[in-house]
Enzyme design. Structure first.
Site, PDB file in Angstrom:
ATOM      1  CD  GLU A 120      -3.065  -0.759   0.563  1.00 36.72           C
ATOM      2  OE1 GLU A 120      -3.178   0.155   0.118  1.00 36.72           O
ATOM      3  OE2 GLU A 120      -4.117  -1.575   0.615  1.00 36.72           O
ATOM      4  CG  HIS A 143      -5.377   0.506   6.025  1.00 39.90           C
ATOM      5  ND1 HIS A 143      -6.677   0.544   6.334  1.00 39.90           N
ATOM      6  CD2 HIS A 143      -5.131  -1.043   5.687  1.00 39.90           C
ATOM      7  CE1 HIS A 143      -7.235  -0.491   5.737  1.00 39.90           C
ATOM      8  NE2 HIS A 143      -6.381  -1.711   5.565  1.00 39.90           N
ATOM      9  CG  HIS A 145      -8.234  -4.882   8.591  1.00 40.28           C
ATOM     10  ND1 HIS A 145      -7.820  -6.037   8.244  1.00 40.28           N
ATOM     11  CD2 HIS A 145      -8.343  -3.632   7.622  1.00 40.28           C
ATOM     12  CE1 HIS A 145      -7.139  -5.774   6.961  1.00 40.28           C
ATOM     13  NE2 HIS A 145      -7.319  -4.451   6.810  1.00 40.28           N
ATOM     14  CG  HIS A 215     -10.394  -2.706   3.382  1.00 36.68           C
ATOM     15  ND1 HIS A 215      -9.903  -2.426   2.153  1.00 36.68           N
ATOM     16  CD2 HIS A 215      -9.801  -3.148   4.433  1.00 36.68           C
ATOM     17  CE1 HIS A 215      -8.771  -2.692   2.578  1.00 36.68           C
ATOM     18  NE2 HIS A 215      -8.561  -3.287   3.707  1.00 36.68           N
TER      19      HIS A 215
HETATM   20 ZN   LIG Z   1      -6.674  -3.573   4.819  1.00 36.73          ZN
END
Ligand SMILES: [Zn+2]
Length: 270
Positions: A120, A143, A145, A215
């Site tokens: 990413e 980032h 979850h 996501h």
């Molecule tokens: Zn992810």
């Protein structure tokens, strides 16, 4: 074994220690299964002349886009395929320090090991490029979850602008105080896609944390602890909402008057 770039550099070590600390929280919270999630920190201000002279330890790689504001910048990045629970214990074996080259389209790894950065990387760097362009003090992107927030993103009515922001703010006063811009929403896009990165960039103009439908979340912060804290308070509110629902009632939430009173007392922007 060659010495670590962190040796004799307590300020730089402190920033990498923060990454390790947050990586541990993400794993303990159940937000970072397998290699899920990413952390990227702009450490350019902490780099000295000796680091600037360090040679690459792996071949030069293309970023995939040109990011003019990142010329000569340095980042600590989680490695691709690496686990947060491992990053927590051994940050320099599960992440690396990279230098953006003068063409602003390539980078090279300079320390400690040739650990390839997260897949990413282009989207994280695109956000950092915008943050530097704006002259903002934000240095970290994250980032992850978070279970309850991702669950809430499966309910279409919650995805309308600022519906979740107001719901989460109303669960406990501190959420509004500590996540004062609220939660932006980005409709579902393929992970790692250019569209997801562009939608995230746009939404980060108005929010510090954005929810990626079905996501996870993407957050920016002055450091990685700041980015984590904002997701943590939003997640706390989501848990209170879900606990209320599981006890069989719709939580009342703070009133509009109580929310306005908070904004006034704490000088909040919204
Ligand atoms: Zn992810």
């Amino acid at each position: 074994m060659t010495k670590s770039i962190l040796e004799g550099r307590p300020v730089l070590k402190k920033e990498v220690d923060k990454v390790a600390e947050v990586a541990g929280y993400l794993w303990q919270n159940g937000w970072a299964e397998r290699n899920g999630g990413n952390i990227t920190v702009n450490i350019t201000d902490l780099v000295d002349d000796e680091i600037r002279k360090l040679p690459a330890i792996d071949e030069v790689k293309a970023i995939g886009e040109t990011l003019p504001y990142l010329k000569g910048c340095y980042f600590f990045c989680k490695g691709t395929g690496k686990r947060m629970r491992d990053l927590a214990r051994y940050p320099m074996e599960n992440g690396s320090v990279i230098r953006i080259l003068d063409d602003c389209a390539h980078y090279e790894i300079i320390a400690d090991h040739p650990v390839l950065p997260t897949s990413e990387l282009p989207s994280h760097l695109a956000v950092h490029n915008r943050l530097v362009e704006e002259g903002s003090g934000y240095k970290a992107t994250m980032h992850t979850h978070p279970i309850e927030l991702v669950a809430m993103s499966h309910h279409r009515p919650f995805l309308k602008k600022d519906v979740l922001t107001h719901l989460l703010w109303s669960m406990i006063p501190e959420t509004k105080a500590f996540c004062p811009l609220g939660l932006g929403v980005v409709p579902y896009q393929l992970p790692g896609s250019v569209q997801l990165a562009q939608d995230t960039l746009k939404e980060l103009e108005d929010y510090d944390v954005v929810l990626w439908e079905k996501h996870g979340v993407f957050a920016k912060g002055v450091d990685v602890l700041d980015a984590f804290d904002q997701v943590d308070v939003l997640s706390k509110s989501a848990k209170i909402y879900l606990d209320s629902k599981s006890m069989g009632f719709e939580p009342e939430g703070m009133s509009d008057h109580q929310m306005k009173e908070m904004s006034k007392a704490f000088h909040l922007p919204k």
